[in-house]
Design a protein around this motif. Structure first.
Motif, short mmCIF file in Angstrom:
data_model
loop_
_atom_site.label_atom_id
_atom_site.label_comp_id
_atom_site.label_asym_id
_atom_site.label_seq_id
_atom_site.Cartn_x
_atom_site.Cartn_y
_atom_site.Cartn_z
N ASP A 1 -4.69 -5.74 -6.62
CA ASP A 1 -5.41 -4.95 -5.61
C ASP A 1 -4.89 -5.28 -4.21
OD1 ASP A 1 -7.41 -3.34 -4.49
OD2 ASP A 1 -8.89 -4.96 -4.47
N GLU A 2 -4.73 -6.57 -3.92
CA GLU A 2 -4.25 -6.97 -2.59
C GLU A 2 -2.76 -6.64 -2.43
OE1 GLU A 2 -6.64 -8.12 -0.28
OE2 GLU A 2 -7.79 -7.40 -1.98
N ALA A 3 -2.01 -6.69 -3.53
CA ALA A 3 -0.58 -6.32 -3.47
C ALA A 3 -0.45 -4.86 -3.05
CB ALA A 3 0.08 -6.53 -4.83
N TYR A 4 -1.32 -4.03 -3.60
CA TYR A 4 -1.30 -2.60 -3.24
C TYR A 4 -1.56 -2.42 -1.75
CZ TYR A 4 -2.81 2.26 -2.94
OH TYR A 4 -2.93 3.58 -2.57
N LYS A 5 -2.57 -3.14 -1.22
CA LYS A 5 -2.92 -2.99 0.20
C LYS A 5 -1.78 -3.48 1.11
CE LYS A 5 -7.77 -3.68 -0.97
NZ LYS A 5 -8.83 -4.71 -1.00
N ILE A 6 -1.14 -4.57 0.69
CA ILE A 6 -0.02 -5.09 1.50
C ILE A 6 1.12 -4.07 1.56
CG2 ILE A 6 1.86 -6.79 1.41
CD1 ILE A 6 -0.19 -8.92 0.82
N GLN A 7 1.37 -3.39 0.45
CA GLN A 7 2.43 -2.37 0.47
C GLN A 7 1.98 -1.14 1.27
OE1 GLN A 7 5.32 -3.53 -0.40
NE2 GLN A 7 4.18 -5.35 -1.06
N GLN A 8 0.69 -0.78 1.19
CA GLN A 8 0.16 0.33 1.99
C GLN A 8 0.40 0.10 3.48
OE1 GLN A 8 -0.36 3.15 0.64
NE2 GLN A 8 -2.57 3.48 0.72
N LEU A 9 0.19 -1.14 3.92
CA LEU A 9 0.38 -1.46 5.34
C LEU A 9 1.83 -1.29 5.78
CD1 LEU A 9 -2.04 -4.50 5.63
CD2 LEU A 9 -2.17 -2.42 7.01
N GLN A 10 2.73 -1.20 4.80
CA GLN A 10 4.15 -1.00 5.12
C GLN A 10 4.62 0.41 4.75
OE1 GLN A 10 6.45 -4.91 4.10
NE2 GLN A 10 4.70 -4.82 2.73
N GLY A 11 3.65 1.28 4.47
CA GLY A 11 4.01 2.67 4.15
C GLY A 11 4.61 2.85 2.77
N HIS A 12 4.36 1.89 1.88
CA HIS A 12 4.93 1.96 0.53
C HIS A 12 3.78 2.02 -0.46
CE1 HIS A 12 7.66 1.23 -2.80
NE2 HIS A 12 6.91 0.23 -3.20
N SER A 13 3.86 2.96 -1.41
CA SER A 13 2.75 3.14 -2.34
C SER A 13 3.06 2.48 -3.68
CB SER A 13 2.51 4.65 -2.52
OG SER A 13 1.46 4.86 -3.40
N LEU A 14 2.47 1.32 -3.90
CA LEU A 14 2.70 0.57 -5.15
C LEU A 14 1.95 1.27 -6.28
CD1 LEU A 14 3.95 -2.22 -6.10
CD2 LEU A 14 1.67 -3.16 -5.80
N THR A 15 2.66 1.63 -7.35
CA THR A 15 1.97 2.32 -8.45
C THR A 15 1.30 1.29 -9.36
OG1 THR A 15 3.74 2.27 -10.10
CG2 THR A 15 3.82 4.06 -8.45
#
Ligand SMILES: [Zn+2]
Length: 464
Positions: free
Chosen positions: A349-363
């Motif tokens: 869950d936190e990995a997803y948010k960290i990638q969101q903050l960089q404009g990357h959408s972790l599937t």
């Protein structure tokens, strides 16, 4: 007869979803409710056939059932998803009792909280009590394999491996090497760290399912001589691991530049000592330069991405797309006690948010890959673990898709596997782990009453 067919929804990965269309929502070949493609296989009514601790076959339940003897034991797992056991690629067992230590970033946090607590692990009995609680907590969270820091004391590693061996867990651990910039009561020397590590390798490495990792804490607390001693251990024992931290925090990086003024960058301090390679795992790597990324890739070195820890200590945002473009293996790490949860679902869950903050959408496919096969690749354990291919060690989880009232409703409305996995990683935590199986044996049952399971097995009540 130990042959058992586990029946339920089954998901496992065959490759990194980043490399195939499976990373996208619509990727993959469908046949009924099943999906199979280059990177994963999903069976809506699946069967996992296990015998003598190993996977014999995985596939559609109806097909497996038609070829099995009538007396085969069938274990039905309703409303559940079976996945390979989660792999935590970076965690400190001695730090489990300082989770949630307030207010500091890396270097001050080490001085104020970590070093005082690690001082206690020279006492074998104390270390053993903590190791026992730690391993129960891993199983309760569905983590079946981990790469684990001890402390500077060899007793900490003896205690940890003693407990891991009694549960037949595949674990990798090592004694911390630390000969400067730490309190006297926690330092060794280049020579003593070499000889103590060597003895531990001889005692524990490749004993059953256990493996050893040479473990300098990080470049600021090891002299160049000690890092070279670590390199000597790797030369003399080419199949042991190297486990350390790198490039987590900007003040730490500036400190490394001061301590190693003749070197180009942080990674160079390890490279110079011969510490890079396919069994080397570097936790964090949040702020690597282009040259460092390139050198990681060239040497097949690996990264433990520790989302909750990086957020908790305010360290920075790990760029997973750099690892993908460079071809560097990444696994998930909780980094307890800077991390805030033992759960790899919460870590996703936190990995997803960290990638969101960089404009990357972790599937969610990528997230579950990272926690299973990606972790196995990061630890060079793909031949043993990470998915359900025949011959693999049968460490697996039964995840409850209706663990809470909210999850039950939310998942009932999911349209496809992609959405179900994403909700599982967004809302999920230890409550989702219904059972944890090790080498074909159930070692944790969330709902079991203590009297219903053998003493050696773990129950919710036994852990509370
Ligand atoms: Zn760490």
């Amino acid at each position: 007869m130990s042959r058992v067919l586990h029946r339920g929804q089954i998901l496992h990965f065959l490759d990194d979803p980043f490399k195939s269309e499976a990373g996208n929502r619509d990727g993959g070949e469908s046949s009924g409710d099943n999906k199979v493609n280059d990177s994963y296989a999903y069976f809506a009514d699946g069967g996992l056939l296990v015998d003598d601790g190993r996977v014999i076959a995985v596939g559609e339940a109806s097909q497996l059932l038609s070829s099995l003897p009538h007396d085969t034991v069938i274990n039905e797992h309703a409303d559940a998803l079976l996945v390979p056991g989660f792999i935590d690629t970076h965690i400190h067992y001695p730090q489990m009792d300082i989770i949630g230590a307030h207010g500091e970033q890396l270097l001050q946090w080490l001085d104020k909280y970590v070093f005082p607590t690690e001082a206690q692990f020279g006492d074998f009995d104390y270390a053993q009590r903590v190791a026992k609680r730690f391993l129960k907590e891993l199983l309760r969270n569905g983590t079946t394999t981990a790469l684990v820091f001890g402390t500077v004391h060899p007793e900490s590693v003896d205690a940890f491996f003693t407990e891991a061996e009694s549960l037949n867990l595949r674990m990798i651990a090592g004694k911390v090497m630390m000969d400067r910039n730490a309190p006297d009561f926690l330092t060794d020397t280049a020579e003593s760290s070499y000889s103590q590590s060597k003895q531990l390798i001889e005692r524990w490495h490749n004993r059953g399912r256990l493996r050893y990792a040479v473990t300098p804490r990080f470049a600021p607390t090891s002299t160049p001589e000690q890092l070279k001693a670590a390199g000597r251990l790797l030369c003399e024992h080419p199949d042991v691991y190297l486990h350390t931290h790198m490039s987590e925090n900007l003040n730490e990086i500036a400190w490394v530049e001061e301590l190693f003024p003749h070197l180009d960058h942080y990674l160079h301090s390890y490279d110079d000592a011969g510490l890079l390679g396919r069994r080397s795992v570097f936790a964090h790597c949040v702020h690597l330069s282009e040259n460092e990324w390139q050198r990681m890739a060239e040497t097949q070195s690996n990264i433990a991405f520790c989302p909750t820890s990086n957020l908790f200590l305010g360290s920075g945002l790990f760029p997973i797309s750099m690892a993908e473009s460079c071809g560097v293996h990444v696994g998930l790490g909780t980094d307890i006690g800077a991390g805030t949860s033992f759960s790899l679902l919460e870590t996703m869950d936190e990995a997803y948010k960290i990638q969101q903050l960089q404009g990357h959408s972790l599937t969610p496919f990528k997230s579950f890959y990272l926690a299973t096969l990606g972790g196995a690749r990061t630890l060079d354990l793909e031949d043993q673990l990470g998915n359900f291919l025949p011959g693999k060690e049968a460490d697996f989880l039964v995840l409850d898709l209706a663990a809470t009232p909210l999850m039950k409703e939310r998942i009932a409305h999911c349209e496809d596997l992609f959405e179900t996995l994403f909700v599982l990683s967004t809302l999920g935590d230890d409550r989702c782990v219904r059972e944890t199986w090790i080498m074909g044996e159930c070692m944790y049952q969330r709902d079991a009453h203590e009297t219903h399971v053998p003493d050696a097995h773990l129950t919710q009540s036994a852990t509370s």
